[in-house]
Design a protein around this motif. Structure first.
Motif, PDB file in Angstrom:
ATOM      1  N   LEU A  50       0.835  -1.201   0.000  1.00 53.91           N
ATOM      2  CA  LEU A  50       0.000   0.000   0.000  1.00 53.91           C
ATOM      3  C   LEU A  50       0.868   1.248   0.000  1.00 53.91           C
ATOM      4  N   ASN A  51       1.866   1.229   0.779  1.00 58.66           N
ATOM      5  CA  ASN A  51       2.782   2.397   0.815  1.00 58.66           C
ATOM      6  C   ASN A  51       3.465   2.605  -0.534  1.00 58.66           C
ATOM      7  N   ALA A  52       3.814   1.511  -1.162  1.00 60.70           N
ATOM      8  CA  ALA A  52       4.460   1.620  -2.485  1.00 60.70           C
ATOM      9  C   ALA A  52       3.496   2.205  -3.491  1.00 60.70           C
ATOM     10  N   ALA A  53       2.224   1.739  -3.369  1.00 60.70           N
ATOM     11  CA  ALA A  53       1.227   2.267  -4.299  1.00 60.70           C
ATOM     12  C   ALA A  53       1.004   3.740  -4.067  1.00 60.70           C
ATOM     13  N   ILE A  54       0.919   4.117  -2.798  1.00 60.42           N
ATOM     14  CA  ILE A  54       0.712   5.545  -2.467  1.00 60.42           C
ATOM     15  C   ILE A  54       1.908   6.361  -2.947  1.00 60.42           C
ATOM     16  N   TRP A  55       3.046   5.817  -2.740  1.00 59.03           N
ATOM     17  CA  TRP A  55       4.252   6.568  -3.162  1.00 59.03           C
ATOM     18  C   TRP A  55       4.294   6.731  -4.655  1.00 59.03           C
ATOM     19  N   ALA A  56       3.914   5.714  -5.386  1.00 58.77           N
ATOM     20  CA  ALA A  56       3.890   5.797  -6.841  1.00 58.77           C
ATOM     21  C   ALA A  56       2.848   6.792  -7.295  1.00 58.77           C
ATOM     22  N   GLY A  57       1.669   6.736  -6.647  1.00 61.48           N
ATOM     23  CA  GLY A  57       0.612   7.682  -7.017  1.00 61.48           C
ATOM     24  C   GLY A  57       1.039   9.102  -6.712  1.00 61.48           C
ATOM     25  N   GLY A  58       1.701   9.326  -5.610  1.00 63.63           N
ATOM     26  CA  GLY A  58       2.168  10.696  -5.281  1.00 63.63           C
ATOM     27  C   GLY A  58       3.188  11.192  -6.285  1.00 63.63           C
ATOM     28  N   THR A  59       4.003  10.282  -6.713  1.00 58.07           N
ATOM     29  CA  THR A  59       5.025  10.706  -7.708  1.00 58.07           C
ATOM     30  C   THR A  59       4.370  11.142  -8.988  1.00 58.07           C
ATOM     31  N   ILE A  60       3.330  10.370  -9.380  1.00 59.97           N
ATOM     32  CA  ILE A  60       2.625  10.709 -10.619  1.00 59.97           C
ATOM     33  C   ILE A  60       1.958  12.076 -10.485  1.00 59.97           C
ATOM     34  N   VAL A  61       1.327  12.251  -9.307  1.00 64.95           N
ATOM     35  CA  VAL A  61       0.648  13.550  -9.073  1.00 64.95           C
ATOM     36  C   VAL A  61       1.661  14.670  -9.077  1.00 64.95           C
ATOM     37  N   ALA A  62       2.798  14.415  -8.471  1.00 62.94           N
ATOM     38  CA  ALA A  62       3.834  15.453  -8.418  1.00 62.94           C
ATOM     39  C   ALA A  62       4.337  15.784  -9.818  1.00 62.94           C
ATOM     40  N   ILE A  63       4.508  14.677 -10.554  1.00 62.45           N
ATOM     41  CA  ILE A  63       4.984  14.909 -11.931  1.00 62.45           C
ATOM     42  C   ILE A  63       3.944  15.656 -12.723  1.00 62.45           C
TER      43      ILE A  63
END
Length: 673
Positions: free
Chosen positions: A7-20
């Motif tokens: 879950l943390n990995a998924a959240i981190w990936a989603g945050g990166t996408i949002v940041a990008i």
């Protein structure tokens, strides 16, 4: 735990996408917003998704790919990112005293024969490039210019060069040459004037109204002008300044041809002293020397149209007149030539035709002279001959200031003679034109008439007499020369006042001989005069002696007069005394008679009484007592009665008669023994 890790990995990936995505959104926002400053414009370039520019075009329109003709002004603007890019540029600022010259890098082609693009409306001083191109703007130098101010001009579409405004300083004129326009008319040197171009500041009107290419007839007066110097080349030239005591002579380079036999062009009106060249041509002005002149002042004249030369004013001093020879005017008629020629003393009919004096308005020597003053004459049209009307003296002597050396002549007896001569002549004002008609000038009169005449006259006179007679008859020779000069000069309308012989120089050897002769004559005369002086001296001495005795003579004369007066006085006194004595005598006689009568009567009575002898004794005693009778002698001589006694008596008698006084003490009386 594993689930949490996923879950943390998924959240981190989603945050990166949002940041990008956020970063990408920020980049898009930055690329789409253009902020233009208050003194800037933004140039737009369309890179994708547009039409292709037509062949030959370098600036794109709104829907075309490429650098756009339009620009973005000050403020915030949104552009589609990656399709448009913006590049900022500063305003174009034209300062005071400057103009902006425009050249378009895009547009339609300029027609053949033209140098400048046609004028396009509505582009707002080249600030709207799209309108410029849409309305048919042409590539190349533009006629319109930018006056002082700030402009939002696309520097990619229009190249702006800043030039100085045209400044014509005081005392100068601006000479204009157009780089574009129609051809100059055949036979003309300058382009025709066109209206409404406002001193060449409106190039569009200049070309639209038929302005011609080449040097212009119109000029620029002192001032500041906003002129397209790519269209009009302006050079400055000095104005024509006519100084005091000067006159300007004008020669036109353009105009109608000068008529045959005319030396100076006819005058035309309305050209404002040649400052309006267009009016000069419209009035029929002719090329060549002009009759009108420029008086002292400043004139703004087109030097491409007129040349101005300077000349001195004609000054006629007191005691002078100016005889004017006119090169302009009507030609005198044959009848006038004959009439005028016949009025000239000594002139034949043919001479009168060649050299004649004419009234005002005709070509030739003017009958009316100009008196003292200053005259602004065109010497190409009117040639003044200054003639002295006072006495003119011509000398022939050794002075350096004189024009001629003493005359050298040969006498009849072969001796060289030097003669110094002074001739005085005068030209009357009314005869001055005729004198000029005869000989041209005073110098010609002196050199070609008077000098040869005087030289010939004295040569002829000297050849008829000896050298000494020439000197001795100086007065007569002078009178002959003066008479001949007077007669000869009358033919030239000149009055001979006098011809004087100042000095006659004979050879020294002749002068020495003459000197000795004169000395001898003078000595003879001197001796004669001395003799006369001695005779005069004798007479003078006599006169002097008489004069010295004059006081005595006067005194004697006075004494005579005094004696005569005394005589008269004495006679008068004597006559008075005689008359008085007579009267007294008569009185005394009567008294005596009375006394005598009484005495006689007394004596008679005495006689009767005492007798006569007693009366005599009584009377004698009375006389002795009265001293009337001397009883003692003055001299008593006593002698013995001899011969000496007689002699003494005689001497004593003589002494007594002579009245001599004898001192008795000094007398010794000798008695005889």
């Amino acid at each position: 735990m594993e689930i949490l890790s996923q879950l943390n990995a998924a959240i981190w990936a989603g945050g990166t996408i949002v940041a990008i995505a956020g970063i990408f959104a920020l980049i898009l926002a930055y690329q789409s917003v253009v902020i233009v400053g208050g003194k800037e414009i933004a140039l737009i370039e369309r890179r994708w998704l547009g039409k292709k520019m037509p062949q030959g075009r370098v600036v794109a329109m709104n829907s075309e790919v490429g650098i756009q003709a339009r620009t973005l002004g000050p403020g915030m603007h949104f552009l589609i990112p990656f399709i448009y890019t913006a590049k900022k540029s500063e305003f174009i600022e034209i300062m005071d005293g400057k103009v902006g010259l425009i050249e378009s890098v895009d547009g339609g082609p300029i027609p053949p024969g033209k140098i400048f693009a046609k004028v396009i409306r509505g582009h707002n001083s080249f600030q709207d490039g799209e309108v410029f191109l849409q309305n048919g703007g042409q590539k190349g130098p533009q006629i319109d210019i930018l006056p002082p101010g700030k402009y939002r001009i696309n520097p990619y579409l229009f190249k702006v060069s800043i030039a100085n405004a045209v400044i014509i300083e005081k005392g100068q004129v601006g000479v204009v040459t157009s780089q574009d326009g129609g051809p100059i008319a055949p036979g003309r040197l300058l382009a025709a004037s066109v209206p409404d171009h406002h001193n060449f500041e409106d190039g569009e009107k200049f070309l639209a109204n038929g302005g011609q290419k080449g040097p212009q007839i119109d000029i620029l007066l002192p001032g500041t002008y906003r002129i397209n110097i790519h269209l009009f080349q302006v050079t400055t030239a000095p104005a024509a300044v006519i100084e005091s005591a000067k006159v300007g002579l004008v020669t036109a380079k353009d105009g109608n041809p000068l008529p045959e036999k005319e030396y100076v062009a006819h005058a035309v009106a309305g050209h404002a002293d040649f400052q309006d060249a267009n009016a000069f041509l419209k009035g029929g002005g002719e090329r060549g020397p002009q009759l009108d002149v420029l008086k002292p002042g400043t004139y703004y004249i087109n030097p491409l149209m007129f040349d101005v030369a300077f000349d001195d004013v004609a000054v006629v001093e007191r005691g002078q007149v100016a005889v004017v020879v006119s090169n302009v005017g009507e030609e005198p008629t044959p009848e006038m030539k004959k009439r005028l020629g016949s009025t000239q003393m000594g002139a034949t009919e043919e001479e009168g035709k060649e050299k004649y004096v004419v009234p005002n308005g005709f070509r030739g020597i003017q009958e009316e002279v100009a008196g003292p003053g200053k005259y602004y004459l065109n010497r190409l049209a009117f040639m003044p001959y200054i003639i002295d009307t006072t006495n003119i003296t011509i000398d022939w002597d050794d002075s350096k200031e004189t024009r001629f050396d003493p005359l050298s002549v040969i006498s009849k007896d072969g001796f060289p003679i030097g003669v110094s001569v002074k001739v005085v002549v005068r030209v009357r004002p009314d005869q001055a034109p005729y004198m000029v008609a005869k000989v041209g000038s005073i110098d010609n009169l002196i050199l070609h008439v008077i000098h040869p005449m005087i030289d010939s006259s004295f040569r002829n006179q000297a050849s008829t007499t000896s050298a000494m007679n020439f000197m001795q008859d100086r007065q007569e020779e002078q009178t002959k020369a003066e008479t001949r000069a007077r007669l000869e000069l009358e033919k030239y309308h000149v009055e001979c006042v006098s011809a004087l012989i100042c000095q006659i120089m004979l050879p020294q050897e002749l002068m020495d001989t003459q000197t000795k002769k004169i000395i001898a004559q003078q000595q003879t005369t001197q001796y004669q005069e001395e003799q006369k002086a001695q005779v005069t001296r004798i007479e003078m001495e006599k006169t002097k002696a008489t004069a010295d005795q004059q006081p005595e003579v006067v005194r004697a004369e006075i004494a005579v007069k005094v004696a005569d007066q005394k005589k008269r006085e004495t006679v008068t006194l004597a006559e008075g005394n005689a008359e008085s004595a007579r009267l007294k005598g008569e009185g005394d006689a009567k008294a005596i008679e009375a006394v005598g009568t009484a005495t006689a009567e007394a004596y008679q009575k005495q006689k009767t009484a005492i007798g006569p002898q007693a009366i005599m004794a009584i009377e004698l005693a009375k006389h002795i007592s009265a001293g009337k009778i001397k009883i003692m002698p003055d001299i008593l001589t006593v002698g013995s009665g001899g011969a000496s006694e007689g002699l003494a008596t005689v001497l004593t008698r003589a002494i007594a008669l002579s009245g001599m006084k004898i001192n008795p003490d000094a007398v010794t009386t000798k008695t005889s023994e």
